[in-house]
Scaffold this active site. Structure first.
Site, PDB file in Angstrom:
ATOM      1  N   LYS A  19      33.280  27.026  36.572  1.00 37.05           N
ATOM      2  CA  LYS A  19      32.890  27.134  37.986  1.00 37.05           C
ATOM      3  C   LYS A  19      32.435  28.540  38.351  1.00 37.05           C
ATOM      4  CE  LYS A  19      36.992  25.782  38.916  1.00 37.05           C
ATOM      5  NZ  LYS A  19      37.431  25.315  37.592  1.00 37.05           N
ATOM      6  N   HIS A  44      38.505  33.095  36.463  1.00 33.55           N
ATOM      7  CA  HIS A  44      37.079  32.803  36.343  1.00 33.55           C
ATOM      8  C   HIS A  44      36.415  33.884  35.504  1.00 33.55           C
ATOM      9  CE1 HIS A  44      37.286  30.223  40.236  1.00 33.55           C
ATOM     10  NE2 HIS A  44      38.021  29.774  39.257  1.00 33.55           N
ATOM     11  N   GLN A 214      40.697  25.551  39.618  1.00 33.99           N
ATOM     12  CA  GLN A 214      41.244  24.373  38.928  1.00 33.99           C
ATOM     13  C   GLN A 214      40.248  23.206  39.076  1.00 33.99           C
ATOM     14  OE1 GLN A 214      43.763  25.811  41.410  1.00 33.99           O
ATOM     15  NE2 GLN A 214      43.963  27.344  39.862  1.00 33.99           N
TER      16      GLN A 214
HETATM   17  P1  GDP Z   1      36.328  28.313  35.488  1.00 34.28           P
HETATM   18  O1  GDP Z   1      37.743  28.617  35.772  1.00 34.28           O
HETATM   19  O2  GDP Z   1      35.947  26.916  35.852  1.00 34.28           O
HETATM   20  O3  GDP Z   1      35.381  29.326  36.055  1.00 34.28           O
HETATM   21  O4  GDP Z   1      36.154  28.357  33.930  1.00 34.28           O
HETATM   22  P2  GDP Z   1      36.680  29.453  32.881  1.00 34.28           P
HETATM   23  O5  GDP Z   1      36.107  30.749  33.203  1.00 34.28           O
HETATM   24  O6  GDP Z   1      38.135  29.347  32.689  1.00 34.28           O
HETATM   25  O7  GDP Z   1      36.103  28.830  31.552  1.00 34.28           O
HETATM   26  C1  GDP Z   1      34.821  28.712  31.314  1.00 34.28           C
HETATM   27  C2  GDP Z   1      34.550  29.464  30.026  1.00 34.28           C
HETATM   28  O8  GDP Z   1      33.390  28.944  29.457  1.00 34.28           O
HETATM   29  C3  GDP Z   1      34.269  30.935  30.227  1.00 34.28           C
HETATM   30  O9  GDP Z   1      34.723  31.642  29.114  1.00 34.28           O
HETATM   31  C4  GDP Z   1      32.760  31.005  30.340  1.00 34.28           C
HETATM   32  O10 GDP Z   1      32.217  32.242  29.932  1.00 34.28           O
HETATM   33  C5  GDP Z   1      32.369  29.925  29.385  1.00 34.28           C
HETATM   34  N1  GDP Z   1      31.142  29.205  29.729  1.00 34.28           N
HETATM   35  C6  GDP Z   1      30.708  28.842  30.972  1.00 34.28           C
HETATM   36  N2  GDP Z   1      29.590  28.117  30.867  1.00 34.28           N
HETATM   37  C7  GDP Z   1      29.333  28.010  29.534  1.00 34.28           C
HETATM   38  C8  GDP Z   1      28.325  27.354  28.783  1.00 34.28           C
HETATM   39  O11 GDP Z   1      27.442  26.688  29.316  1.00 34.28           O
HETATM   40  N3  GDP Z   1      28.399  27.458  27.421  1.00 34.28           N
HETATM   41  C9  GDP Z   1      29.372  28.157  26.792  1.00 34.28           C
HETATM   42  N4  GDP Z   1      29.356  28.199  25.473  1.00 34.28           N
HETATM   43  N5  GDP Z   1      30.336  28.790  27.472  1.00 34.28           N
HETATM   44  C10 GDP Z   1      30.316  28.711  28.818  1.00 34.28           C
END
Ligand code: GDP
Length: 397
Positions: A19, A44, A214
């Protein structure tokens, strides 16, 4: 009746959908980005000038010029975490103090809340992050909590002490924490930030981007109870957490991963195990950004997704991490069956995201859930993002 237009980005699975990345991609078009719920359990992950930055309390719009970042009323706020984060951002040359706004009705996470999670075994199975979030929300609902507005009251310190005494009495053989210098520095930081009545403050703006933490399946009401978080991660949480009327909600971007992950215990119908799980964990780097824990992994669950879309009135989807699945001969998606006996459709895999098989996968999702996939994230960096559909007209206001 005047109210700002509120567009929402929220997760449709069990969190960690990416997100922060999606908010960062969209934030430049909004004067305000606002977190509406959760606390420093959210992590994030963003990349700024090649550096990895994990935000726990500060909204993901912080890297954009001229964007206010609001910590909403529905949030529980740890002043010490906020202090660390602000100092970290200052070290990167960004001064978040110029952009941060705090909802007066947000509640504080105190050291006693973190301590409660350490001394009680509560939450262990649920997989809480031990950041004091559950106890802070519990106090909020038990009407013992400490709203941000109270930091200006003459008896603030006494009220905090009284809460410490109350909780310490429950665990007489354990030594409760004291209020450290860092805590008071965090409170001083909060005192230096604008603390506002959000309903009125937001009226100055035509558009707000609401940032969820979340995911929908972890919502305290709508999720897989009791394996849920302590707040409303759904669109209902936006209305309550930003103190805005329901008519203000416009676009709702639901963020989904091309597969599914979940942290902690609880039902997970499409979970895979053994080498399949390891493959996804390694390729997808599926380790919590707040806790470092390995995430459970499985296939995309379109049945659960349909529920999450209906519940939130999702208007568009943003798909992340499809690059992780590159190279698989086939991918599976759940299309029916019960939670214990899911039915899958097997689709051709893709070598790259330009492969027609990937477009077929995207269309399959759209056909099943009836909502268009608007944005696609192709990797972790800020630039790894494209919009698949023409942008919605910028009818802000
Ligand atoms: P959030 O809490 O929903 O923002 O998600 P997180 O930050 O915990 O987890 C997402 C992870 O996936 C992070 O390490 C991002 O850098 C990574 N990420 C986000 N989009 C992509 C994508 O399209 N491809 C890859 N390989 N990693 C991604």
């Amino acid at each position: 009746m005047r109210s700002p237009r509120v567009d929402v980005v929220l997760g449709l699975q069990w969190g960690d959908e990416g997100k922060g990345k999606v908010v960062d991609a969209l934030a430049g078009s909004y004067p305000v980005v606002a977190r509406f719920q959760g606390g420093p359990n959210a992590g994030h992950t963003l990349y700024y000038q090649g550096k990895k930055v994990v935000l726990h309390q500060v909204p993901s719009g912080i890297f954009h010029e001229g964007v206010y970042c609001v910590i909403g009323n529905g949030v529980v706020l740890d002043p010490e975490v906020l202090l660390r984060e602000v100092e970290g951002l200052q070290a990167l040359g960004i001064d978040p103090k110029e952009k941060l706004i705090v909802g007066k009705r947000a509640h504080l996470i105190l050291p006693i809340h973190r301590w409660l999670e350490e001394v009680s075994a509560e939450g262990e199975k649920i997989g809480t992050t031990r950041r004091g979030i559950g106890p802070a929300y519990a106090d909020r609902y038990a009407r013992r909590g400490i709203p941000v507005a109270w930091i200006d009251e003459a008896d603030f310190a006494q009220r905090v002490e009284a809460l410490f005494t109350y909780h310490a009495a429950r665990f007489p053989s354990e030594k409760p924490p004291t209020l450290s210098e860092t805590f008071w520095k965090g409170i001083e930081l909060l005192r230096s930030l604008p603390r506002v009545e959000l309903t009125e403050w937001l009226l100055q703006f035509e558009a707000v981007l609401a940032e969820g933490s979340q995911g929908t399946m972890l919502d305290i009401f709508a999720g897989t109870y009791p394996y849920v978080t302590s707040s409303h991660t759904t669109v209902a949480g936006v209305i309550a957490g930003l103190s805005v009327p329901p008519q203000s909600i416009r676009e709702v971007y639901g963020v989904i991963k091309a597969y599914t992950t979940r942290v902690g215990e609880g039902p997970f119908p499409t979970e895979v195990f053994g080498s399949e799980a390891e493959w996804l964990q390694t390729r997808g780097n599926e380790r919590g950004s707040t806790t470092g824990r390995l995430r459970r992994c499985g296939w995309l669950d379109l049945v659960a997704l349909q529920y999450a879309i209906q519940l939130n009135g999702v208007t568009h989807l943003a798909l992340t991490k499809a690059d992780v699945l590159c190279g698989l001969p086939q991918v599976k998606v759940r299309v029916g069956g019960s939670d214990t006996a899911p039915i899958y459709e097997t689709l051709p895999g893709w070598q790259s995201l330009n492969d027609p098989a990937f477009e077929h996968f995207v269309r399959f999702i759209e056909g099943f859930v009836g909502v268009p996939v608007r944005g696609i994230s192709t990797g972790p960096s800020r630039e790894d993002w494209y919009e698949r559909l023409p942008k919605a007209p910028k009818s802000l206001g």
